[in-house]
Enzyme design. Structure first.
Site, PDB file in Angstrom:
ATOM      1  N   HIS A   6      -7.891 -19.350  32.301  1.00  0.00           N
ATOM      2  CA  HIS A   6      -8.025 -18.685  30.992  1.00  0.00           C
ATOM      3  C   HIS A   6      -7.057 -19.177  29.923  1.00  0.00           C
ATOM      4  O   HIS A   6      -7.149 -18.750  28.772  1.00  0.00           O
ATOM      5  CB  HIS A   6      -7.865 -17.170  31.162  1.00  0.00           C
ATOM      6  CG  HIS A   6      -8.733 -16.613  32.237  1.00  0.00           C
ATOM      7  ND1 HIS A   6      -8.282 -16.404  33.535  1.00  0.00           N
ATOM      8  CD2 HIS A   6     -10.050 -16.286  32.243  1.00  0.00           C
ATOM      9  CE1 HIS A   6      -9.278 -15.941  34.270  1.00  0.00           C
ATOM     10  NE2 HIS A   6     -10.353 -15.870  33.524  1.00  0.00           N
ATOM     11  N   GLY A  23      -3.974  -6.665  21.303  1.00  0.00           N
ATOM     12  CA  GLY A  23      -5.275  -6.747  21.962  1.00  0.00           C
ATOM     13  C   GLY A  23      -6.185  -7.764  21.286  1.00  0.00           C
ATOM     14  O   GLY A  23      -6.887  -8.528  21.945  1.00  0.00           O
ATOM     15  N   ARG A  27      -5.306 -10.647  15.473  1.00  0.00           N
ATOM     16  CA  ARG A  27      -4.002 -10.048  15.173  1.00  0.00           C
ATOM     17  C   ARG A  27      -2.883 -11.022  15.593  1.00  0.00           C
ATOM     18  O   ARG A  27      -1.860 -11.134  14.918  1.00  0.00           O
ATOM     19  CB  ARG A  27      -3.837  -8.716  15.937  1.00  0.00           C
ATOM     20  CG  ARG A  27      -4.484  -7.556  15.242  1.00  0.00           C
ATOM     21  CD  ARG A  27      -3.491  -6.956  14.275  1.00  0.00           C
ATOM     22  NE  ARG A  27      -4.149  -6.327  13.147  1.00  0.00           N
ATOM     23  CZ  ARG A  27      -4.186  -5.034  12.890  1.00  0.00           C
ATOM     24  NH1 ARG A  27      -3.630  -4.190  13.732  1.00  0.00           N
ATOM     25  NH2 ARG A  27      -4.767  -4.577  11.818  1.00  0.00           N
ATOM     26  N   ARG A  46     -12.013 -18.933  25.311  1.00  0.00           N
ATOM     27  CA  ARG A  46     -12.640 -17.636  25.022  1.00  0.00           C
ATOM     28  C   ARG A  46     -12.190 -17.038  23.694  1.00  0.00           C
ATOM     29  O   ARG A  46     -12.246 -15.823  23.496  1.00  0.00           O
ATOM     30  CB  ARG A  46     -12.342 -16.610  26.124  1.00  0.00           C
ATOM     31  CG  ARG A  46     -13.118 -16.862  27.380  1.00  0.00           C
ATOM     32  CD  ARG A  46     -12.739 -15.906  28.492  1.00  0.00           C
ATOM     33  NE  ARG A  46     -13.441 -16.304  29.689  1.00  0.00           N
ATOM     34  CZ  ARG A  46     -14.473 -15.632  30.203  1.00  0.00           C
ATOM     35  NH1 ARG A  46     -14.881 -14.524  29.659  1.00  0.00           N
ATOM     36  NH2 ARG A  46     -15.067 -16.076  31.273  1.00  0.00           N
ATOM     37  N   ARG A  90       3.575  -5.625  24.610  1.00  0.00           N
ATOM     38  CA  ARG A  90       2.279  -5.294  24.017  1.00  0.00           C
ATOM     39  C   ARG A  90       2.506  -4.584  22.687  1.00  0.00           C
ATOM     40  O   ARG A  90       3.366  -3.705  22.570  1.00  0.00           O
ATOM     41  CB  ARG A  90       1.499  -4.402  24.982  1.00  0.00           C
ATOM     42  CG  ARG A  90       0.322  -3.708  24.352  1.00  0.00           C
ATOM     43  CD  ARG A  90      -0.653  -3.148  25.369  1.00  0.00           C
ATOM     44  NE  ARG A  90      -1.367  -1.992  24.847  1.00  0.00           N
ATOM     45  CZ  ARG A  90      -2.330  -2.057  23.913  1.00  0.00           C
ATOM     46  NH1 ARG A  90      -2.684  -3.211  23.389  1.00  0.00           N
ATOM     47  NH2 ARG A  90      -2.926  -0.956  23.492  1.00  0.00           N
ATOM     48  N   GLY A  92       0.051  -2.568  20.230  1.00  0.00           N
ATOM     49  CA  GLY A  92      -1.334  -2.114  20.163  1.00  0.00           C
ATOM     50  C   GLY A  92      -1.504  -0.829  19.392  1.00  0.00           C
ATOM     51  O   GLY A  92      -0.612  -0.403  18.658  1.00  0.00           O
ATOM     52  N   SER A  93      -2.673  -0.227  19.573  1.00  0.00           N
ATOM     53  CA  SER A  93      -2.920   1.054  18.920  1.00  0.00           C
ATOM     54  C   SER A  93      -3.243   2.098  19.978  1.00  0.00           C
ATOM     55  O   SER A  93      -3.542   1.768  21.139  1.00  0.00           O
ATOM     56  CB  SER A  93      -4.073   0.935  17.917  1.00  0.00           C
ATOM     57  OG  SER A  93      -5.259   0.630  18.607  1.00  0.00           O
ATOM     58  N   GLU A 182      -4.191   4.835  25.401  1.00  0.00           N
ATOM     59  CA  GLU A 182      -4.570   3.455  25.065  1.00  0.00           C
ATOM     60  C   GLU A 182      -5.221   2.898  26.332  1.00  0.00           C
ATOM     61  O   GLU A 182      -5.634   3.679  27.178  1.00  0.00           O
ATOM     62  CB  GLU A 182      -3.360   2.651  24.544  1.00  0.00           C
ATOM     63  CG  GLU A 182      -2.135   2.653  25.439  1.00  0.00           C
ATOM     64  CD  GLU A 182      -2.171   1.611  26.501  1.00  0.00           C
ATOM     65  OE1 GLU A 182      -2.053   0.430  26.149  1.00  0.00           O
ATOM     66  OE2 GLU A 182      -2.284   1.964  27.703  1.00  0.00           O
ATOM     67  N   MET A 183      -5.329   1.584  26.479  1.00  0.00           N
ATOM     68  CA  MET A 183      -6.125   1.094  27.609  1.00  0.00           C
ATOM     69  C   MET A 183      -5.514  -0.080  28.375  1.00  0.00           C
ATOM     70  O   MET A 183      -6.217  -0.722  29.159  1.00  0.00           O
ATOM     71  CB  MET A 183      -7.540   0.726  27.114  1.00  0.00           C
ATOM     72  CG  MET A 183      -8.232   1.880  26.411  1.00  0.00           C
ATOM     73  SD  MET A 183      -9.928   1.544  25.914  1.00  0.00           S
ATOM     74  CE  MET A 183     -10.745   1.684  27.493  1.00  0.00           C
ATOM     75  N   GLU A 184      -4.229  -0.369  28.182  1.00  0.00           N
ATOM     76  CA  GLU A 184      -3.657  -1.584  28.783  1.00  0.00           C
ATOM     77  C   GLU A 184      -2.278  -1.452  29.438  1.00  0.00           C
ATOM     78  O   GLU A 184      -1.962  -2.219  30.352  1.00  0.00           O
ATOM     79  CB  GLU A 184      -3.561  -2.703  27.727  1.00  0.00           C
ATOM     80  CG  GLU A 184      -4.882  -3.240  27.223  1.00  0.00           C
ATOM     81  CD  GLU A 184      -5.496  -2.384  26.131  1.00  0.00           C
ATOM     82  OE1 GLU A 184      -4.778  -1.528  25.557  1.00  0.00           O
ATOM     83  OE2 GLU A 184      -6.695  -2.535  25.840  1.00  0.00           O
ATOM     84  N   SER A 206      -3.587   5.227  15.782  1.00  0.00           N
ATOM     85  CA  SER A 206      -4.696   4.901  14.874  1.00  0.00           C
ATOM     86  C   SER A 206      -5.625   6.091  14.674  1.00  0.00           C
ATOM     87  O   SER A 206      -6.383   6.135  13.709  1.00  0.00           O
ATOM     88  CB  SER A 206      -5.480   3.719  15.419  1.00  0.00           C
ATOM     89  OG  SER A 206      -5.969   4.022  16.712  1.00  0.00           O
ATOM     90  N   ASP A 207      -5.579   7.045  15.614  1.00  0.00           N
ATOM     91  CA  ASP A 207      -6.452   8.216  15.508  1.00  0.00           C
ATOM     92  C   ASP A 207      -5.845   9.347  16.337  1.00  0.00           C
ATOM     93  O   ASP A 207      -4.966   9.110  17.148  1.00  0.00           O
ATOM     94  CB  ASP A 207      -7.863   7.879  15.998  1.00  0.00           C
ATOM     95  CG  ASP A 207      -7.860   7.314  17.412  1.00  0.00           C
ATOM     96  OD1 ASP A 207      -7.591   6.099  17.562  1.00  0.00           O
ATOM     97  OD2 ASP A 207      -8.059   8.076  18.360  1.00  0.00           O
ATOM     98  N   ARG A 220      -3.252   1.501   8.541  1.00  0.00           N
ATOM     99  CA  ARG A 220      -2.864   0.899   9.816  1.00  0.00           C
ATOM    100  C   ARG A 220      -1.950  -0.298   9.610  1.00  0.00           C
ATOM    101  O   ARG A 220      -1.061  -0.549  10.393  1.00  0.00           O
ATOM    102  CB  ARG A 220      -4.118   0.459  10.592  1.00  0.00           C
ATOM    103  CG  ARG A 220      -4.718   1.574  11.405  1.00  0.00           C
ATOM    104  CD  ARG A 220      -5.557   1.022  12.536  1.00  0.00           C
ATOM    105  NE  ARG A 220      -6.753   0.357  12.061  1.00  0.00           N
ATOM    106  CZ  ARG A 220      -7.885   0.962  11.750  1.00  0.00           C
ATOM    107  NH1 ARG A 220      -7.978   2.260  11.848  1.00  0.00           N
ATOM    108  NH2 ARG A 220      -8.927   0.284  11.348  1.00  0.00           N
TER     109      ARG A 220
HETATM  110  N1  HPA Z   1      -8.730   5.885  23.220  1.00  0.00           N
HETATM  111  C1  HPA Z   1      -8.390   4.784  23.887  1.00  0.00           C
HETATM  112  N2  HPA Z   1      -7.731   3.797  23.351  1.00  0.00           N
HETATM  113  C2  HPA Z   1      -7.394   3.886  22.056  1.00  0.00           C
HETATM  114  C3  HPA Z   1      -7.721   4.996  21.298  1.00  0.00           C
HETATM  115  C4  HPA Z   1      -8.418   6.053  21.907  1.00  0.00           C
HETATM  116  O1  HPA Z   1      -8.740   7.084  21.284  1.00  0.00           O
HETATM  117  N3  HPA Z   1      -7.260   4.787  20.040  1.00  0.00           N
HETATM  118  C5  HPA Z   1      -6.669   3.591  20.047  1.00  0.00           C
HETATM  119  N4  HPA Z   1      -6.741   3.028  21.258  1.00  0.00           N
END
Ligand code: HPA
Length: 235
Positions: A6, A23, A27, A46, A90, A92-93, A182-184, A206-207, A220
């Site tokens: 990769h 991510g 960015r 990729r 990392r 991220g948001s 978040e997811m990481e 971010s939310d 942001r």
């Molecule tokens: N969920 C998962 N990951 C995120 C979110 C969320 O609401 N906002 C930013 N990353």
């Protein structure tokens, strides 16, 4: 040194010991173009763009990870094991789980809970607690204090799902004091722990799942800038 599946780098020295990991690969490009001098692009496989340059005279890299634990798992593993990367940060948001964690705030993940099975590969007969590198965490908090940027430090949830079938599921994590989702981070922290590398995850909110508030792209940008400036101080 040979290319990995990769990352198309086959020479020493193209990737710095410290790598910022947004991510979104665009960015990564933005960070390199905005903050770094003498920039080279070291990866296009990729479209997961990676760059190396200098920040205040210090060599630093920045590379996209993609979304989710499988994706950051692959890139962080290759950076650590094949390219000798020592510090992985990392940027991220996240989505807030707490009333007092507002959109645009900066969250630093001291720990990363997860609903993923990523840890099962290690065959541990218990639950591993993925945590940040203490020295990176301490230095990030000190850098934020020097710059007068408020940060919230605590637990996050690294989730395998963005769209949860149970819209109330987050409240259980919120009840355990988890600041945001978040997811990481968890996969990054586990890969670093297993390899003896240092990892940290800095996030902008971010939310909010509490207030349903979302940030605009311009809003942001500002907290993103502050987060990146904290991260670059760690190079
Ligand atoms: N969920 C998962 N990951 C995120 C979110 C969320 O609401 N906002 C930013 N990353």
């Amino acid at each position: 040194m040979k290319k990995t599946p990769h990352i198309e780098v086959d020479r020493e020295g193209l990737i710095a010991e410290t790598v910022l990991l947004p991510g979104d690969p665009l960015r990564a490009k933005f960070i390199a173009e905005t903050y770094l001098d003498d920039v080279i692009c070291f990866n296009r496989v990729r479209n997961m763009l990676g760059f190396t340059g200098k920040y205040k005279g210090k060599k630093v890299s920045v590379m996209g990870t993609g979304m989710g634990m499988p994706s950051i798992g692959i890139y962080s593993y290759e950076l650590i094991h094949f390219y000798g990367v020592k510090n992985l940060i990392r940027v991220g948001s996240c989505g807030s789980y707490q009333e007092d964690v507002k959109v645009r705030d900066i969250v630093i993940a001291m720990g990363a809970c997860t609903n993923s099975a990523y840890a099962s590969q290690y065959g541990l007969n218990g639950t591993f607690a993925p945590i940040a590198s203490w020295s990176l965490l301490k230095r990030a908090v000190e850098a934020a204090e020097r710059k007068g940027i408020p940060v919230k430090v605590g637990n996050v949830l690294s989730s395998d799902v963005f769209y949860n079938d149970n819209p109330e599921a987050w409240k259980k994590w919120a009840g355990m004091g988890v600041l945001a989702v978040e997811m990481e981070a968890a996969a990054l922290y586990m890969n670093a722990a297993r390899a003896g590398a240092n990892a940290l995850c800095i996030l902008t909110v971010s939310d909010s799942l509490v207030s349903q508030e979302e940030t605009t792209a311009e809003e942001r940008e500002r907290s993103f800038t502050q987060m990146v400036e904290i991260a670059l101080e760690l190079a």
